[in-house]
Design an enzyme around this catalytic site. Structure first.
Site, short mmCIF file in Angstrom:
data_model
loop_
_atom_site.label_atom_id
_atom_site.label_comp_id
_atom_site.label_asym_id
_atom_site.label_seq_id
_atom_site.Cartn_x
_atom_site.Cartn_y
_atom_site.Cartn_z
N GLU A 48 0.82 -1.21 0.00
CA GLU A 48 0.00 0.00 0.00
C GLU A 48 0.85 1.26 0.00
O GLU A 48 0.43 2.29 -0.52
CB GLU A 48 -0.97 -0.01 1.18
CG GLU A 48 -2.08 -1.05 1.05
CD GLU A 48 -1.64 -2.48 1.28
OE1 GLU A 48 -0.51 -2.70 1.75
OE2 GLU A 48 -2.43 -3.41 0.99
N HIS A 83 -11.54 -6.21 8.20
CA HIS A 83 -12.31 -5.87 7.00
C HIS A 83 -13.49 -4.97 7.34
O HIS A 83 -14.49 -4.96 6.64
CB HIS A 83 -12.86 -7.14 6.32
CG HIS A 83 -11.82 -8.12 5.91
ND1 HIS A 83 -11.36 -9.10 6.75
CD2 HIS A 83 -11.12 -8.26 4.76
CE1 HIS A 83 -10.43 -9.82 6.12
NE2 HIS A 83 -10.26 -9.33 4.93
C1 LIG Z 1 -1.84 -5.16 3.99
C2 LIG Z 1 -2.85 -5.98 3.26
N1 LIG Z 1 -3.18 -5.65 1.99
C3 LIG Z 1 -4.10 -6.36 1.32
C4 LIG Z 1 -4.72 -7.43 1.91
C5 LIG Z 1 -5.82 -8.20 1.15
N2 LIG Z 1 -5.37 -9.56 0.81
C6 LIG Z 1 -5.66 -10.60 1.61
S1 LIG Z 1 -4.95 -12.01 1.08
C7 LIG Z 1 -4.27 -11.26 -0.27
C8 LIG Z 1 -3.42 -12.05 -1.22
C9 LIG Z 1 -2.23 -12.65 -0.54
O1 LIG Z 1 -1.52 -13.48 -1.41
P1 LIG Z 1 -0.27 -14.32 -0.91
O2 LIG Z 1 0.59 -13.51 -0.02
O3 LIG Z 1 0.37 -14.88 -2.11
O4 LIG Z 1 -0.89 -15.48 -0.01
P2 LIG Z 1 -1.90 -16.64 -0.44
O5 LIG Z 1 -3.28 -16.10 -0.27
O6 LIG Z 1 -1.58 -17.03 -1.82
O7 LIG Z 1 -1.65 -17.75 0.52
C10 LIG Z 1 -4.61 -9.89 -0.28
C11 LIG Z 1 -4.21 -8.94 -1.32
C12 LIG Z 1 -4.36 -7.73 3.24
N3 LIG Z 1 -4.92 -8.76 3.89
N4 LIG Z 1 -3.42 -7.00 3.89
#
Ligand SMILES: Cc1ncc(C[n+]2csc(CCOP(=O)(O)OP(=O)(O)O)c2C)c(N)n1
Ligand SMILES: [Mg+2]
Lengths: 412, 337
Positions: free
Chosen positions: B60, B129
């Protein structure tokens, strides 16, 4: 001389819905080719491990190479335990997903296809060690023999939940089982794992910490903070990167940019790093054992990229068919961790199709029985609410006056 | 005139601005190919191309920082933070950089940046959220902060925000993306189509930033609300039968001081409602403004109905989320004073 013009690059996946899955850019090295490095390896010397991939199981299910026998992970009892852990994990995920679809919980998130990583890693830890997991490492709890009722209670947010409905389903917390309270804010806990490990070293307690992060979240500032501070202070921490190729709808190239592997990125900070076939239970177990031994012996941090694939949707709020080919998971070149370990055990004559089916049925019964009991304590459609006054418990150690007044205003 | 949901209205605003200003670019997590986890940017990459609408890494501070850099050159970035709860890594870039660039450079550099983010609770999202961080932004000199409560305002305010010369925080109450919410947690999910505010004109129009709207004229008491709470206020009025005037602030910074004062001078009573925690919340600012400007007109103490000063809960969400019943009790109390 070539004269060009600045133009931006926007990485994307090789295939989108409607297209044919394409993993041709993913190099899958032969199993057994990389040696077991000395425990005190430094970042420089870890280059082949960060660029290559440690693999033990070959396509026929044989365990090959120095990692197979060097780390003692071929012990039959250990291998069978690993298979059972993964089977349990998979059934639990399926049952809890169904429960969400029936409206019994508000949300769920599976780790299907990634079971080997948490299951094999956790079995190498000792009591007192602490994981800093993401929401996709429920497999750590399974292999820590965490009580199933507590795990399920958290999903239903009922009074079986040790955290009393405070967090979104799958955001578990268990101090006693080495599972740090999960934060929904990505990345934040990676650097906290380093801090915890620094406290381990300062108090000379012999314990280690393990940070966990997804490929997508390696983009976060805290990923970099963690690697830097691990490199500076050399605490007993294992920094795990679970590269499952996707971060919701964005492919891993968006987080990787032009760099080759996440392990290489860690190495750039001066932290030795290895990349491992995350769908190979024996490779995960062997490398975890090696990494635990290294960190516990005071030889400094290590980063591990677990190479895997997110088979399921990101969560129950997501539909992956909107952004990747429907059959991509089935084409994943590293296969399925359960099937691969099962084939290996059958090949060695210590497991059979019949035993497998029987075990699966037993686990299913045990899990369904517990699930029914836990559902008696309340579900999303049929809640048995906590006292609303609980909202005010634990904001501080001692309830301050302004919260006491708000509680009264609430009617309690 | 077409009827739109808030999501469609936001998408339409972006579409209009992408089409008429080549300086507008839209980016954020999952925003490009997929079109955002709430679908606010769905289809925009296809229409306007990947150089105008694209995905970012999960960082972000990068999203906002890139926006500041582009805006300083005169582009008009409109970036998305996936949930307001995830803006914190970007808060340094927002509060220390975007907000102050114009002032500290004595106007050599400016920052016409829009930062959109879904805010508020009521969606079973738990503590990461559901947050309402508006007061963290209104405490920063140099930012504008808007919160639409319906599709018409969402489109008009977003176009105004993109055209604004200064950074604008655009908070989208996610509970009402697909329809108004009257606080019945287990009951109906009314869509937008029956509401007049869902009639959204085609093409470009603006809603002026800094102007409140009277959602319901009344003479007994003034309710100051924004976002989802506008509908909670409507419902409380329906339940109590009290002739309240409901003011939808729409813009928190700048604030429509005149509209507030005019209403409270008329009614002599005021209740403030928001989802965010109470202490140092925006309601404190509103109560102070009303007290300073309308003290001699007040017949009862100003009351605040807010989220409790605790992290946003999951299981106990409906004990936390300000309900029409809670607001109704406050209205009755204020009328008795
Ligand atoms: C700081 C922040 N930004 C955005 C999100 C929203 N978000 C939740 S999971 C996710 C994707 C994460 O992907 P990854 O790190 O590859 O983990 P995976 O879900 O594949 O296990 C996002 C963008 C969040 N939880 N925290
Ligand atoms: Mg991922």
């Amino acid at each position: 001389m070539v004269v060009g013009e600045a133009k931006l690059n926007f990485p994307g996946p090789p295939a989108r819905p409607g297209g044919a899955p394409d993993f041709s850019l993913i190099e899958v090295p032969e199993p057994g080719v990389l040696p077991v490095p000395p425990l005190d390896i430094d970042a420089e010397a870890s280059e082949p491990f960060a660029k290559g991939m440690i693999r033990v199981l070959d396509d026929a299910g044989n365990a090959v190479g120095p990692w197979a026998d060097g780390m003692g992970s071929l012990d039959p009892a250990h291998c069978v335990q690993g298979l059972i852990d993964m089977l349990r994990m998979r059934i639990i995920d399926q049952r809890l997903l169904n429960a969400q679809r029936q409206g019994k919980s508000s949300f769920y998130l599976q780790c299907t296809g990634e079971e080997a990583i948490g299951c094999a890693f956790q079995r190498q830890l000792s009591p007192g060690d602490m994981n800093f997991p993401t929401y996709r490492q429920q497999s750590l709890l399974i292999a820590a023999d965490y009580p199933l009722a507590a795990l399920m209670g958290q999903i239903y947010a009922n009074d079986c939940d040790p955290t009393e409905g405070r967090q979104l389903p799958t955001m578990h917390s268990s101090r006693d089982y080495g599972f740090f309270s999960i934060s929904g804010n990505l990345g934040t806990q990676y650097v906290q794992a380093v801090g915890w490990a620094m406290a381990n070293a300062l108090s000379r307690n012999g314990q280690i910490a393990a940070g966990w992060i997804g490929d997508g979240a390696t983009a976060s500032n805290d990923f970099h903070s963690a690697l830097l501070t691990a490199s500076v202070y050399q605490p007993p921490v294992i920094l795990n990167i679970v590269n499952n190729q996707w971060a919701i709808s964005t492919c891993t190239a968006i987080a990787a940019g032009a760099s080759r592997t996440y392990a290489e990125r860690a190495r750039g900070y001066g932290v030795p790093a290895l990349r491992v076939d995350g769908n190979d239970y024996l490779a995960v177990a062997a490398v975890s054992r090696w990494a635990v031994e290294r960190t516990r012996s005071g030889l400094g941090p290590v980063a591990i990229e677990w190479f895997t694939y997110r088979t399921a949707a990101h969560s129950t709020s997501d539909d992956p068919n909107a952004y990747r080919p429907r059959d991509e998971a089935a084409m994943w070149p590293l296969g399925d961790p359960v099937e691969r370990l099962k084939a290996h055990l059958i090949g060695r004559g210590i497991w059979s199709e019949q035993q497998h089916a029987q075990k699966q049925a037993e686990l299913f019964d045990e899990i369904v029985t517990t699930q029914k009991e836990v559902e008696q304590h309340g579900t999303f459609v049929n809640p048995r609410p906590f006292s609303p006054a609980k909202i005010f418990e634990g904001v501080y150690a001692h309830l301050p006056d302004h919260l006491r007044r708000q509680r009264q205003e609430m009617g309690y | 005139m077409p009827t739109m949901t808030m999501i469609e209205a936001i998408r339409d605003a972006l579409d209009v601005k992408l089409a008429d200003d080549p300086g507008v670019v839209v980016f954020g997590e999952d925003v490009g190919f997929f079109g955002g986890v709430f679908r606010c940017t769905a289809g925009l990459q296809k229409t306007h191309g990947i150089e105008r609408v694209f995905d970012t890494p999960i960082n972000e501070s990068a999203i906002v920082g890139l926006g500041v850099g582009m805006a300083a050159q005169g582009m008009k970035p409109c970036v998305e933070i996936q949930f307001a709860d995830y803006m914190y890594p970007g808060f340094d870039q927002i509060s220390q950089e975007a907000a102050r660039l114009r002032h500290r450079s004595n106007q050599q550099f400016t920052c016409p940046l829009v930062i959109r983010m879904p805010t508020g609770g009521g969606i079973y999202g738990g503590q990461t959220h559901s947050q309402s961080p508006e007061a963290l932004f209104t405490h920063v000199a140099g930012l504008k902060v808007v919160v639409p409560s319906n599709p018409y305002d969402a489109k008009g305010l977003l176009i105004a925000a993109i055209e604004d010369p200064d950074p604008v925080i655009f908070l989208e109450p996610k509970r009402i993306y697909n329809g108004p919410f009257y606080g019945h947690s287990a009951g109906e999910a009314a869509g937008w189509s029956s509401r007049p505010e869902a009639q959204v004109p085609e093409g470009r129009y603006t809603v002026e930033i800094g102007k409140a709207a009277i959602r319901r004229p009344g003479s007994a008491i003034t309710i100051l609300a924004y976002g989802t709470m506008v509908f909670i206020a409507e419902e409380a009025v329906r339940q109590t039968g009290i002739d309240a005037e409901i003011i939808d602030l729409r813009s928190l910074l700048p604030l429509d001081h005149a509209a507030i004062v005019q209403s409270v001078e008329k009614t002599g009573r005021c209740v403030v409602i928001h989802e965010a925690t109470r202490t140092s919340g925006f309601g404190a600012e509103l109560a102070a403004e009303v007290q300073e400007a309308c003290f001699w007109h007040l017949k009862a103490p100003i009351q605040r109905i807010t989220g409790w000063d605790a992290p946003y809960p999951l299981a106990a969400e409906w004990d936390y989320f300000p309900s029409p019943q809670r607001l109704g009790r406050a209205l009755i109390r204020a009328m008795e004073d």
